[in-house]
Design a protein around this motif. Structure first.
Motif, PDB file in Angstrom:
ATOM      1  N   VAL A 104       4.935  11.455 -11.318  1.00 15.68           N
ATOM      2  CA  VAL A 104       4.629  10.192 -10.651  1.00 15.68           C
ATOM      3  C   VAL A 104       4.029  10.524  -9.291  1.00 15.68           C
ATOM      4  N   GLU A 105       2.772  10.110  -9.054  1.00 13.22           N
ATOM      5  CA  GLU A 105       2.089  10.379  -7.795  1.00 13.22           C
ATOM      6  C   GLU A 105       1.797   9.063  -7.081  1.00 13.22           C
ATOM      7  N   GLY A 106       2.283   8.958  -5.819  1.00 12.31           N
ATOM      8  CA  GLY A 106       1.974   7.803  -5.004  1.00 12.31           C
ATOM      9  C   GLY A 106       0.757   8.073  -4.135  1.00 12.31           C
ATOM     10  N   HIS A 107      -0.165   7.088  -4.040  1.00 16.37           N
ATOM     11  CA  HIS A 107      -1.390   7.232  -3.245  1.00 16.37           C
ATOM     12  C   HIS A 107      -1.558   6.015  -2.328  1.00 16.37           C
ATOM     13  N   THR A 108      -2.156   6.227  -1.167  1.00 11.97           N
ATOM     14  CA  THR A 108      -2.417   5.144  -0.222  1.00 11.97           C
ATOM     15  C   THR A 108      -3.876   5.183   0.208  1.00 11.97           C
ATOM     16  N   ASP A 109      -4.283   4.174   0.998  1.00 10.53           N
ATOM     17  CA  ASP A 109      -5.605   4.237   1.630  1.00 10.53           C
ATOM     18  C   ASP A 109      -5.456   4.977   2.958  1.00 10.53           C
ATOM     19  N   ASN A 110      -6.459   4.951   3.774  1.00  5.40           N
ATOM     20  CA  ASN A 110      -6.404   5.715   5.027  1.00  5.40           C
ATOM     21  C   ASN A 110      -5.989   4.889   6.237  1.00  5.40           C
ATOM     22  N   VAL A 111      -5.492   3.672   5.990  1.00  2.00           N
ATOM     23  CA  VAL A 111      -5.015   2.844   7.100  1.00  2.00           C
ATOM     24  C   VAL A 111      -3.648   3.365   7.541  1.00  2.00           C
ATOM     25  N   PRO A 112      -3.510   3.746   8.827  1.00  2.00           N
ATOM     26  CA  PRO A 112      -2.225   4.303   9.278  1.00  2.00           C
ATOM     27  C   PRO A 112      -1.076   3.320   9.057  1.00  2.00           C
ATOM     28  N   MET A 113       0.078   3.856   8.667  1.00  2.00           N
ATOM     29  CA  MET A 113       1.279   3.059   8.429  1.00  2.00           C
ATOM     30  C   MET A 113       2.036   2.878   9.738  1.00  2.00           C
ATOM     31  N   ARG A 114       2.402   1.647  10.007  1.00  2.00           N
ATOM     32  CA  ARG A 114       3.224   1.412  11.196  1.00  2.00           C
ATOM     33  C   ARG A 114       4.658   1.831  10.904  1.00  2.00           C
ATOM     34  N   PRO A 115       5.219   2.688  11.725  1.00  2.00           N
ATOM     35  CA  PRO A 115       6.599   3.102  11.494  1.00  2.00           C
ATOM     36  C   PRO A 115       7.536   1.905  11.430  1.00  2.00           C
ATOM     37  N   THR A 116       8.315   1.856  10.387  1.00  2.00           N
ATOM     38  CA  THR A 116       9.281   0.775  10.220  1.00  2.00           C
ATOM     39  C   THR A 116      10.430   1.272   9.377  1.00  2.00           C
ATOM     40  N   GLY A 117      11.628   1.107   9.828  1.00  2.00           N
ATOM     41  CA  GLY A 117      12.793   1.577   9.095  1.00  2.00           C
ATOM     42  C   GLY A 117      12.741   3.089   8.929  1.00  2.00           C
ATOM     43  N   GLY A 118      12.852   3.534   7.691  1.00  2.00           N
ATOM     44  CA  GLY A 118      12.787   4.985   7.421  1.00  2.00           C
ATOM     45  C   GLY A 118      11.402   5.458   7.084  1.00  2.00           C
ATOM     46  N   ILE A 119      10.402   4.580   7.186  1.00  2.00           N
ATOM     47  CA  ILE A 119       9.034   4.958   6.833  1.00  2.00           C
ATOM     48  C   ILE A 119       8.270   5.284   8.114  1.00  2.00           C
ATOM     49  N   GLN A 120       7.771   6.508   8.199  1.00  2.00           N
ATOM     50  CA  GLN A 120       7.059   6.931   9.391  1.00  2.00           C
ATOM     51  C   GLN A 120       5.541   6.849   9.233  1.00  2.00           C
ATOM     52  N   ASP A 121       5.028   7.168   8.032  1.00  2.00           N
ATOM     53  CA  ASP A 121       3.579   7.206   7.835  1.00  2.00           C
ATOM     54  C   ASP A 121       3.278   7.053   6.345  1.00  2.00           C
ATOM     55  N   ASN A 122       2.019   7.247   5.981  1.00  2.00           N
ATOM     56  CA  ASN A 122       1.603   7.102   4.583  1.00  2.00           C
ATOM     57  C   ASN A 122       2.242   8.131   3.661  1.00  2.00           C
ATOM     58  N   TRP A 123       2.595   9.301   4.194  1.00  2.00           N
ATOM     59  CA  TRP A 123       3.312  10.294   3.390  1.00  2.00           C
ATOM     60  C   TRP A 123       4.627   9.701   2.888  1.00  2.00           C
TER      61      TRP A 123
END
Length: 333
Positions: free
Chosen positions: A239-258
């Motif tokens: 299972v591979e997760g992919h995103t676009d190149n829009v930076p992710m705003r840190p929220t909760g335990g999520i820091q970035d697109n990784w």
């Protein structure tokens, strides 16, 4: 070695012509008898020489020429015994030369025979060497034929294994496509790539923006996929997760697109395992924005890149065993 002259056919006639001259020159009877005895001895020697010097025809031609000259001198010798003596001396010199030439021919013949025997010995040795090499080559050829037969059998086995693997992949794609037929093709695609089945699910089908929890509609699709995978126990799941190149705003335990791509892949892996797929068959990974399928230059392309790919790979244990067997055979040489 007996040294004799080959042919003096007119020597007796010469002697008969010389005889009156010799008598008129006060030649004694004893000397005449000696001359006759010598003529008889030379006649016998001539007979023996004819049998021994057949191979010296070229050199004896000189003697024949000399005898022809002697025949021309016969008339003068009747009146001139001095000329007769000179002719006799010339004949003796020629005889000596002829004998020397014959001896040389014999020596050359012996040397040539010895050289030829040496050549024959070398040829025989070379022939034995070539026969030994030919035997070794024949053994090597038989060995190569056996190895070739083994490789052909392995190749046939490998070809069959590849055909079986391709058939399994095509069958898997057909089953997955049938199970997910009810979903919109813009949200879910099933395709073959590099001998694997790729199930590509859009973010719109699975997740709300920025969320890592699968929506009910996405859960339905995953449960149908899990039903197929339960029947196909020899299939590994990535299972591979992919995103676009829009930076992710840190929220909760999520820091970035990784984090976002990895957590989404992990949640899908949990849903598949809870639907009956063995956890040991599943690998979850986040690829972030670094494996896009379209340029991140429009909203539509960015939406395409925000996806989850479930890669289904039939286990290739049999194929790997064949390859390992071939590798072991090569290393064993």
């Amino acid at each position: 070695m007996k040294r004799t002259i080959r042919s003096y056919p007119s020597l007796l006639s010469l002697a008969l012509l010389v005889a009156p001259v010799a008598l008129t020159s006060c030649v004694t009877a004893k000397r005449y008898d000696d001359l006759q005895a010598r003529q008889q001895t030379e006649a016998q020697a001539r007979t023996a020489a004819e049998a021994q010097t057949r191979q010296a025809k070229a050199d004896l031609q000189k003697a024949n020429d000399a005898l022809a000259e002697l025949r021309l001198d016969q008339k003068r010798l009747i009146n001139d015994s001095t000329q007769t003596g000179n002719a006799l001396r010339r004949t003796r010199v020629l005889y000596t030369q002829l004998t020397d030439s014959y001896d040389k021919l014999l020596k050359n013949s012996d040397r040539a025979l010895a050289d030829r025997n040496n050549d024959y010995g070398k040829l025989a040795k070379d022939l034995a060497t070539r026969e030994a090499e030919l035997g070794a080559l024949d053994v090597s050829l038989q060995k190569s034929k056996a190895e070739l037969a083994t490789r052909e059998a392995k190749l046939t086995e490998l070809t069959q294994a590849l055909a079986d693997k391709d058939k399994a992949v095509n069958d898997l794609k057909a089953r997955v496509s049938k199970a997910l037929l009810s979903f919109n093709s813009s949200d879910l695609q099933v395709k073959l790539k590099d001998g694997k089945v790729y199930v590509s699910l859009s973010e719109q089908l699975l997740f709300k923006s920025g969320s890592t929890k699968v929506d009910p509609k996405g859960q339905e699709a995953l449960k149908k996929l899990a039903t197929v995978l339960q029947e196909q126990k020899d299939v590994n799941v990535v299972v591979e997760g992919h995103t676009d190149n829009v930076p992710m705003r840190p929220t909760g335990g999520i820091q970035d697109n990784w984090d976002l791509s990895a957590l989404r892949a992990t949640d899908i892996a949990r849903l598949l395992t809870s639907a009956g797929v063995e956890p040991s068959r599943i690998t979850a990974s986040g690829r972030s924005q670094y494996v896009p399928v379209a340029a991140n230059d429009t909203p539509q392309n960015k939406a395409i890149n925000r996806r989850t790919e479930i890669i289904l790979t039939p286990k290739l244990d049999e194929l790997f065993q064949i390859l390992d067997g071939n590798s072991g055979a090569k290393n064993g040489k």
